[in-house]
Design an enzyme around this catalytic site. Structure first.
Site, PDB file in Angstrom:
ATOM      1  N   GLN A 187       0.820  -1.211   0.000  1.00 29.87           N
ATOM      2  CA  GLN A 187       0.000   0.000   0.000  1.00 29.87           C
ATOM      3  C   GLN A 187       0.856   1.264   0.000  1.00 29.87           C
ATOM      4  OE1 GLN A 187      -3.382  -0.235  -0.691  1.00 29.87           O
ATOM      5  NE2 GLN A 187      -2.471  -2.249  -1.002  1.00 29.87           N
TER       6      GLN A 187
ATOM      7  N   HIS B 199       1.701   2.924  -3.290  1.00 32.08           N
ATOM      8  CA  HIS B 199       0.654   3.614  -4.041  1.00 32.08           C
ATOM      9  C   HIS B 199       0.870   5.115  -4.116  1.00 32.08           C
ATOM     10  CE1 HIS B 199      -2.584   1.106  -5.445  1.00 32.08           C
ATOM     11  NE2 HIS B 199      -2.646   0.443  -4.322  1.00 32.08           N
TER      12      HIS B 199
ATOM     13  N   GLU C 200      -9.022   1.461   5.732  1.00 30.63           N
ATOM     14  CA  GLU C 200      -9.593   1.028   4.457  1.00 30.63           C
ATOM     15  C   GLU C 200      -9.416  -0.491   4.301  1.00 30.63           C
ATOM     16  OE1 GLU C 200      -7.327   2.336   1.130  1.00 30.63           O
ATOM     17  OE2 GLU C 200      -8.938   2.010  -0.316  1.00 30.63           O
ATOM     18  N   HIS C 201      -8.185  -0.955   4.457  1.00 29.32           N
ATOM     19  CA  HIS C 201      -7.892  -2.391   4.386  1.00 29.32           C
ATOM     20  C   HIS C 201      -7.347  -2.851   5.726  1.00 29.32           C
ATOM     21  CE1 HIS C 201      -6.928  -0.835   0.244  1.00 29.32           C
ATOM     22  NE2 HIS C 201      -7.749  -1.804  -0.080  1.00 29.32           N
TER      23      HIS C 201
ATOM     24  N   ASP D 124      -7.446  -6.553  -4.171  1.00 21.24           N
ATOM     25  CA  ASP D 124      -7.286  -5.453  -5.131  1.00 21.24           C
ATOM     26  C   ASP D 124      -7.618  -5.901  -6.540  1.00 21.24           C
ATOM     27  OD1 ASP D 124      -6.500  -3.493  -3.403  1.00 21.24           O
ATOM     28  OD2 ASP D 124      -4.346  -3.799  -3.702  1.00 21.24           O
TER      29      ASP D 124
ATOM     30  N   HIS E  82     -52.399  20.511   5.023  1.00 16.57           N
ATOM     31  CA  HIS E  82     -52.231  19.062   5.026  1.00 16.57           C
ATOM     32  C   HIS E  82     -53.497  18.379   5.552  1.00 16.57           C
ATOM     33  CE1 HIS E  82     -48.030  20.009   4.373  1.00 16.57           C
ATOM     34  NE2 HIS E  82     -47.664  18.752   4.420  1.00 16.57           N
TER      35      HIS E  82
END
Lengths: 425, 425
Positions: free
Chosen positions: B251, B254, B319-320, B353, B412
């Site tokens: 990761q 990235h 996230e992961h 992934d 109403h």
């Protein structure tokens, strides 16, 4: 109301009400101040805008019980029955996750869990909306959210409306704050000395609330940016003009920016409804608001065919749609975009605002093209799960490594392959 | 990597990466220009930022077929198998609406329908992400969305990467534009002479794409504001340091802003992983990026107990999350907040992934507290339906009218009551 012949292919799509730059600057200042100064800023803005000195931010248990006791018992019972209906409708939306088995002992899953904490904004000020308490809280309760926080602006007497407190009492909600406007959204999103932040904020509000929700979006989740209310009615010659007019006015009375539109295949109905609206609006307590709405955003369209009328409705994607036609249910099947559909003469829109069980927090401004009314899914999140056994890994690692290298991510490839070398141990 | 003793109750929550005011102004200008000038503005910005002259905005059928043919057949087959797996996982998420009968012939319903048109942003430029094509398109396909539009920045040769075209080819996607950045988001949201606007925009991108999505939110739906990638690994003494290190780096490579965190109960593992990361990072093609990420956002925490470690992970809401412990599945049960959980040693994160079937578009920046990875629900909307029979109306109209009057909405109440007078006909 103005009567217009519907031109084929015309879009009734409503432009988004986005607020102006000045309002946005005000909201950003409020958010920054509450973030930096917490309770002190909340108190200062409440004093400034709501016109009272906020002593205790939180409503006491006694106030809640007193509110419930003060409400007319008949109304309390009505609210309770409505709550029961709303719960019944939303219970159908509960879901569990799933797990699928793969070969060689591997599996994939999806876990569905409730959010930890949500904050529900109940608009207030001049009006009280106990029904909004029910509509926001119940989906969260059904989803299983443990901490449900309400916030609503108090009146100048520093009190929340009896009906709002009674609705909270019925649902067992005890964490309630007397805060409104952008400062309430800031307090829920960032937290203060007295308020622990929440994970999601829902509920409609004025333009300041809407802008504040948009600004904190990402920091917390939000439901949607609610705009002024809308009703569209699709009717043929079988509809009664006085009923159509009354239903159009029921939404027009909400807000001068509200939108009330009739699309009909009947010229007779179009003319009668125009007259009826004129007659009925004059007798409404909220005449001024309703008149402004009808003048600016009210319209009657005459369509050549029901198919044209349906297409016009789809281009509008109204928040509320009533269908008062022959075979109304079949006509409803052709509607692709609407927040809620009310089928047939007796399904007047306020039926859904208060009582039937469906939610009244619905997508406005043509966003029903892609958005949904508030529902149980809004209060859960999904987590995906992967379990790969050694054999599954061995079968697929070369493919995964190739795909990673195609994307230039050598580290990804090596991670998957890192398990490999011990095979010879 | 720095090793820190975990203090009880510490929150690892990651601050939101919001972009700065200057970036926001750029994005607003792009949005305004594309809204006003359409294709011309899209062409101008592409020339300026992507460095090539955009002739045809749309990728031709020939280009797609050529791309598919040019890709290594082995990779094409790998992508196809991945697509199959992703489809299988997401098929489980398909739902139908419901209808519940009430007394006296009345009913309530919820209708679930696919969105009409969605636009999927595939990041590009220096790297190509065919896997992102699969991950964004397949849930929309499974949901039943009819018009699926892809947009991705082309390289300086004016071509999209072969892998991206091949992925589109596998999925049968034919509407693809060579546009990236904020101008792509604007074109999808507002439409241009050549691009019909969509209802929802999904897919990750850089900060300009993220800011643009936030700005058009409301006008169209968006999936989420994607931030830099994150991985957290929860490991005990049974984990292998080289595997943990490789996964952390997968990761980190990235993005210099990516985040890689190990929480472990094992001092031995902590020290070995720190050494392994140092060793492995030096051998990575993307060493510079990975080093920056590890230096600024990498961390190893040693927890006294697995319970403390779990709580730290929950505060991070990564996230992961990889779980490399004894009884990993039971440990996974205690995780409340994570986008995706990878259970056990062989479930290395890149497995998800690319290939396993779960989605890789996942909530970042601790938003897994309230957000979910991309899934089929993101491509449908729900419409509520109400049918009240005359008898049901008669039974409940007085209650509904009372509730409306409590809220000061006389119009109403009258709408619901308007059906009443004909009873005597």
């Amino acid at each position: 109301m103005k009567i217009t012949k519907l031109t084929k292919g015309i879009s009734l799509k409503r432009p988004l009400e986005g607020g102006n730059e000045e309002q946005l600057q005000v909201v950003r200042q409020v958010l920054a101040d509450v973030r930096a100064q917490g309770d002190a800023a909340v108190r200062a803005y409440t004093e400034k805008w709501d016109g009272f000195t906020l002593q205790e931010l939180r409503v006491s248990t006694e106030e809640i019980e007193q509110g419930a006791k003060s409400l007319d018992p008949q109304l309390y019972a009505d609210l309770k029955e409505a709550a029961h209906n709303i719960r019944f409708y939303h219970e159908q939306q509960k879901r569990s996750g799933y797990r699928v088995q793969l070969a060689n002992g591997s599996w994939l899953g999806q876990r569905i869990t409730p959010l930890d904490a949500v904050g529900l904004y109940v608009p207030g000020g001049t009006a009280a909306y106990p029904s909004s308490v029910l509509m926001n809280v119940i989906p969260a309760l059904v989803a299983g959210v443990k901490r449900i926080v309400l916030t609503s602006p108090a009146g100048r007497d520093g009190q929340l409306p009896t009906g709002v407190l009674a609705a909270a009492h019925i649902l067992g909600i005890t964490e309630i704050y007397k805060i409104g406007g952008a400062q309430a959204i800031a307090a829920l999103a960032y937290g203060t000395e007295s308020i622990v932040p929440v994970d999601k904020i829902t509920g409609p509000g004025n333009i300041f609330v809407a802008l504040a929700k948009r600004e904190v979006f990402g920091e917390v989740a939000i439901d949607m940016i609610a705009g002024p209310s809308e009703i569209a009615i699709l009717a043929d010659d079988t509809a009664f003009a006085d009923e159509v007019a009354a239903d159009l006015l029921s939404q027009a009375e909400h807000d001068a920016l509200a939108c009330a539109i009739l699309v009909t295949t009947s010229e007779r109905l179009a003319e009668e409804v125009a007259q009826e609206v004129e007659k009925q609006v004059a007798a409404l307590p909220r005449e001024k608001v309703a008149r402004a709405s009808i003048a600016h955003f009210g319209a009657i369209y005459i369509a050549d065919t029901m198919a044209d009328a349906v297409e016009a409705i789809n281009s509008l994607a109204p928040e509320h749609l009533e269908i008062m036609t022959e075979q109304a249910e079949q006509v409803a099947e052709q509607i692709r975009h609407a927040g809620a559909i009310f089928v047939g003469r007796y399904s007047s829109e306020p039926v859904g605002d208060y009582f039937a069980g469906t939610n009244h927090v619905l997508p406005t401004n043509s966003t029903a093209r892609f958005a949904s009314g508030l529902n149980v899914d809004d209060f859960v999140k999904k987590t995906s799960m992967v379990y790969y056994s050694e054999q599954t890994w061995a079968n697929h690692a070369p493919k995964i490594a190739r795909l990673a290298r195609m994307e230039g991510l050598e580290g990804h490839a090596r991670a998957v392959e890192s398990r490999g070398w011990r095979k010879g141990e």
